[in-house]
Design an enzyme around this catalytic site. Structure first.
Site, PDB file in Angstrom:
ATOM      1  N   HIS A 124      31.518 -30.783 -18.313  1.00 55.98           N
ATOM      2  CA  HIS A 124      32.500 -30.786 -19.754  1.00 55.98           C
ATOM      3  C   HIS A 124      32.242 -29.531 -20.939  1.00 55.98           C
ATOM      4  CE1 HIS A 124      28.065 -31.339 -20.866  1.00 55.98           C
ATOM      5  NE2 HIS A 124      28.126 -30.564 -22.122  1.00 55.98           N
TER       6      HIS A 124
HETATM    7  N1  UDP Z   1      24.726 -38.505 -20.533  1.00 54.50           N
HETATM    8  C1  UDP Z   1      25.117 -39.832 -21.187  1.00 54.50           C
HETATM    9  N2  UDP Z   1      26.335 -40.286 -20.451  1.00 54.50           N
HETATM   10  C2  UDP Z   1      26.812 -39.816 -20.239  1.00 54.50           C
HETATM   11  C3  UDP Z   1      27.326 -38.783 -20.189  1.00 54.50           C
HETATM   12  C4  UDP Z   1      25.258 -37.801 -20.613  1.00 54.50           C
HETATM   13  O1  UDP Z   1      23.956 -40.371 -21.710  1.00 54.50           O
HETATM   14  O2  UDP Z   1      27.595 -40.675 -19.625  1.00 54.50           O
HETATM   15  C5  UDP Z   1      23.413 -38.133 -21.640  1.00 54.50           C
HETATM   16  C6  UDP Z   1      22.619 -37.912 -20.411  1.00 54.50           C
HETATM   17  O3  UDP Z   1      21.997 -38.337 -19.793  1.00 54.50           O
HETATM   18  C7  UDP Z   1      22.649 -36.020 -20.912  1.00 54.50           C
HETATM   19  C8  UDP Z   1      22.592 -35.841 -22.903  1.00 54.50           C
HETATM   20  O4  UDP Z   1      24.145 -37.216 -22.454  1.00 54.50           O
HETATM   21  O5  UDP Z   1      20.196 -36.319 -21.957  1.00 54.50           O
HETATM   22  C9  UDP Z   1      23.547 -34.664 -22.072  1.00 54.50           C
HETATM   23  O6  UDP Z   1      24.950 -34.415 -22.831  1.00 54.50           O
HETATM   24  P1  UDP Z   1      25.916 -33.138 -22.673  1.00 54.50           P
HETATM   25  O7  UDP Z   1      26.225 -33.552 -21.252  1.00 54.50           O
HETATM   26  O8  UDP Z   1      26.965 -34.220 -23.759  1.00 54.50           O
HETATM   27  O9  UDP Z   1      25.335 -32.414 -23.101  1.00 54.50           O
HETATM   28  P2  UDP Z   1      24.744 -30.809 -23.028  1.00 54.50           P
HETATM   29  O10 UDP Z   1      23.088 -31.685 -22.040  1.00 54.50           O
HETATM   30  O11 UDP Z   1      25.549 -29.748 -22.102  1.00 54.50           O
HETATM   31  O12 UDP Z   1      24.342 -30.404 -24.162  1.00 54.50           O
END
Ligand code: UDP
Length: 368
Positions: A205
């Site tokens: 993403h």
């Molecule tokens: N996550 C979730 N469902 C999804 C994708 C990610 O619950 O379909 C959770 C994942 O387990 C983690 C968090 O969302 O705890 C990560 O979010 P994201 O990837 O959007 O952001 P980043 O970690 O890059 O800040």
């Protein structure tokens, strides 16, 4: 005016980080006010996390999403100032490195209200990355900096912030440990038609991986080379980018790739705990891979969790897909983190440590 602890969140990972801290604050009998900026807003990206993780409904939603960095930051600043002046909280807690966090931090600091930053201290050393800019500014104006790991703590010391910095462990690890106890994993695996250790979990993403066609194409080419089942809960931004660049049909033609809507947290941690490896550009998921004892091929040129790279849990994607495929072949599942593994992210009680420290440092009189 209300004597309260205010917490402000806006996107999916922040809802997850909020869960264990909110639980701890409520257990101790404090009055908590939750403000949602509105950055992520629908059932899949927001509501499900409040429900599943038993977080109270936000007291206020600012309904601010989209727009440029400047627009979003400015709109949140204007809206949150009014809300803060209405409640006059004793302290405000913010999480991570988003524009919501930056906007709130700036307003809170100028209103002279104590500011607590959870997940303080990670550094990529790359100021071209918008989240890095946010992280540095927020850390330098916060009154308590709660770091998830020791290298984040060291980063803050290097920047002269030792007085406010505190290694607390990671609230994401808290909620992971707590949630894993109560999940019906078999049903979830059945729902996605996958078997333990026999699939790869993919998420994708980041702006740098969705903004241009060539990068998207390189990722699709990698997926086409992988001869294994891949489950991919697709972020709305990526779905839009694939459509915009005319690549939606091509990715849907990859036979072993199962694109699904974004899933809730309980399904996600089940999927990560049972997969053979993860392929992701998510800072959060790359860490959860380690919690689950699963290796991660990281699809971004950012080095956020040095301990995990040094100990071989996170491997960075190469510009050449042959190297990536080579890693995928080598990454094996039977390498669960055993109890001797250094516990980089604390012991699953970070929220307790954080609230203890808040009680020590700030006046919460009247918040109960
Ligand atoms: N996550 C979730 N469902 C999804 C994708 C990610 O619950 O379909 C959770 C994942 O387990 C983690 C968090 O969302 O705890 C990560 O979010 P994201 O990837 O959007 O952001 P980043 O970690 O890059 O800040």
């Amino acid at each position: 005016m209300d004597n309260c602890i205010m917490q402000v969140v806006g996107n999916r990972p922040q809802f997850i980080k909020l869960a264990s801290v909110s639980r701890e604050i409520r257990t101790r009998g404090y009055k908590e006010i939750i403000i949602h900026s509105g950055q992520h807003f629908d059932e899949n990206m927001s509501d499900i996390f409040f429900r599943e993780l038993d977080i109270p409904q936000p007291d206020r939603n600012l309904h601010i999403s989209g727009g440029s960095h400047a627009e979003m930051t400015a709109r949140i600043m204007i809206a949150i100032e009014k809300v803060i002046l209405e409640y006059i909280p004793q302290i405000v807690i913010v999480y991570g490195d988003t524009n919501t966090t930056l906007a709130v931090a700036l307003v809170v600091k100028k209103l002279n209200i104590p500011l607590v930053h959870i997940e303080a201290g990670p550094r990529t050393g790359n100021m071209n990355n918008p989240e890095e800019v946010n992280r540095v500014i927020i850390d330098h104006i916060s009154d308590l900096l709660c770091t998830p790991d020791k290298s984040s703590f060291q980063n803050l010391i290097r920047e002269g912030l030792e007085e406010n910095a505190f290694f607390t462990g990671d609230v994401m690890y808290d909620i992971f440990v707590q949630s894993m106890k109560s999940i019906g994993q078999k049903e979830i695996l059945k729902k996605y038609s996958v078997e333990k250790d026999k699939y790869i979990l993919m998420t994708w993403h980041r702006q740098e991986n969705t903004a241009d066609r060539d990068t998207i194409q390189q990722i699709i080419e990698l997926v086409e080379l992988i001869d294994e089942t891949i489950v991919c809960p697709l972020h709305p931004r990526t779905r839009n980018a694939l459509r915009q660049f005319g690549l939606w049909n091509r990715i849907n033609a990859v036979r072993n790739l199962h694109i699904v809507e974004p899933v809730g947290y309980l399904e996600m941690i089940t999927l990560v705990s049972n997969c053979r490896m993860t392929l992701t550009d998510s800072g959060g998921l790359s860490k959860e891979s380690f919690f689950a004892g699963v290796k991660c091929l990281f699809m971004a040129n950012l080095h956020v969790w040095p301990e995990l790279e040094e100990s071989g849990w996170i491997y960075h994607m190469s510009k050449k897909n042959s190297f990536n495929i080579d890693f995928i072949h080598k990454a094996f599942k039977n390498n669960k983190v055993d109890s001797m593994q250094p516990n980089f992210y604390g012991d699953g009680n970070a929220a307790e440590i954080i609230v203890n420290e808040i009680e020590k440092r700030f006046n919460l009189k009247g918040c109960r």
